[in-house]
Motif scaffolding. Structure first.
Motif, PDB file in Angstrom:
ATOM      1  N   TYR A  73      -5.692 -12.829 -22.064  1.00 62.43           N
ATOM      2  CA  TYR A  73      -4.788 -13.938 -22.381  1.00 62.43           C
ATOM      3  C   TYR A  73      -5.014 -15.068 -21.379  1.00 62.43           C
ATOM      4  O   TYR A  73      -5.277 -14.797 -20.206  1.00 62.43           O
ATOM      5  N   THR A  80      -5.986 -17.247 -31.454  1.00 63.83           N
ATOM      6  CA  THR A  80      -4.523 -17.256 -31.412  1.00 63.83           C
ATOM      7  C   THR A  80      -3.942 -17.703 -32.742  1.00 63.83           C
ATOM      8  O   THR A  80      -3.024 -17.067 -33.289  1.00 63.83           O
ATOM      9  N   PRO A 126      -3.867  -7.609 -24.185  1.00 61.45           N
ATOM     10  CA  PRO A 126      -4.354  -8.090 -25.483  1.00 61.45           C
ATOM     11  C   PRO A 126      -5.428  -7.176 -26.054  1.00 61.45           C
ATOM     12  O   PRO A 126      -6.257  -6.623 -25.326  1.00 61.45           O
TER      13      PRO A 126
END
Length: 237
Positions: A73, A80, A126
């Motif tokens: 991130y 995104t 993530p």
């Protein structure tokens, strides 16, 4: 890519067919979701280590052969936006599937709210990734679970051109029920996105809905190099 353009790309897809394919087979193809330039931009950045939180060599863990890198991130803007827009389309399907399977979990409409649920449970890392395969590489059949909170659908986008950049390396899915097993080999073109089941899905039975288990992998690459973008909606512990 703005949220508007991400939504526009998805709006051009035949979602009636995609939903029908997901219900019938546990997978569905969204043709040409990304342009060749977008695919090349992602695959060419594979060696930029500043984009990634970790690199996994699959042979070290018994996952197959090849490697992949998890993004860190903040994710690239393209990823995104696409992750959020895809989730918004898929959440109603995931909620219906859970109701059919008698699973009490329901998913919020907005991906940010689902990520907040994951992060509150300690799933903060993530999970979007890029996989890289060379000659002789393959990915064993598996499921991408990562923690308590699991979104039941995920997306893979083929970034390389079959027949041009590589040969072999077909995407494979298996389904295991109480009485039968089956496998799908899913040919993709560069930029195609494959939506598929992470863990289990409902199928109609004689006495109502029943669950079948799904796994996915990649067959052996015969030549060249293959890159794939993986979009997983839950984060990892």
């Amino acid at each position: 890519m703005t949220m508007t353009s991400a939504d526009a790309l998805l709006a051009q897809q035949d979602w009636t067919r995609a939903v029908a394919d997901l219900d019938a087979h546990g997978n569905a193809v969204l043709p040409a979701l990304l342009t060749p330039a977008q695919c090349t931009g992602l695959s060419d950045a594979y060696d930029r280590d500043d984009r990634y939180r970790s690199r996994i060599v699959m042979a070290r863990h018994g996952f197959g052969r090849g490697e992949y890198k998890y993004f860190r991130y903040p994710l690239p803007d393209l990823l995104t936006r696409l992750r959020g827009a895809l989730y918004a389309q898929l959440a109603p399907i995931a909620n219906r599937w859970n109701r059919q399977m008698g699973i009490g979990v329901q998913y919020p409409a907005d991906h940010a709210d689902f990520l907040a649920r994951c992060h509150a449970a300690g799933q903060r890392r993530p999970t979007p990734l890029i996989l890289q395969y060379g000659p002789g590489d393959y990915n064993c059949l598996h499921q991408d679970l990562y923690g308590e909170h699991v979104f039941p659908l995920q997306v893979a986008v083929l970034l390389s051109g079959p027949g041009e950049d590589f040969t072999g390396g077909e995407f494979v899915m298996t389904e295991t029920g109480s009485r039968e097993q089956r496998a799908d080999v899913l040919p993709l073109q560069q930029g195609d996105a494959l939506i598929f089941t992470v863990n289990q899905r409902p199928v109609p039975g004689v006495r109502g809905w029943r669950k079948v288990a799904m796994r996915h992998g990649v067959s052996e690459l015969r030549s060249g190099r293959r890159h794939t973008l993986g979009i997983i909606f839950h984060d990892a512990v």
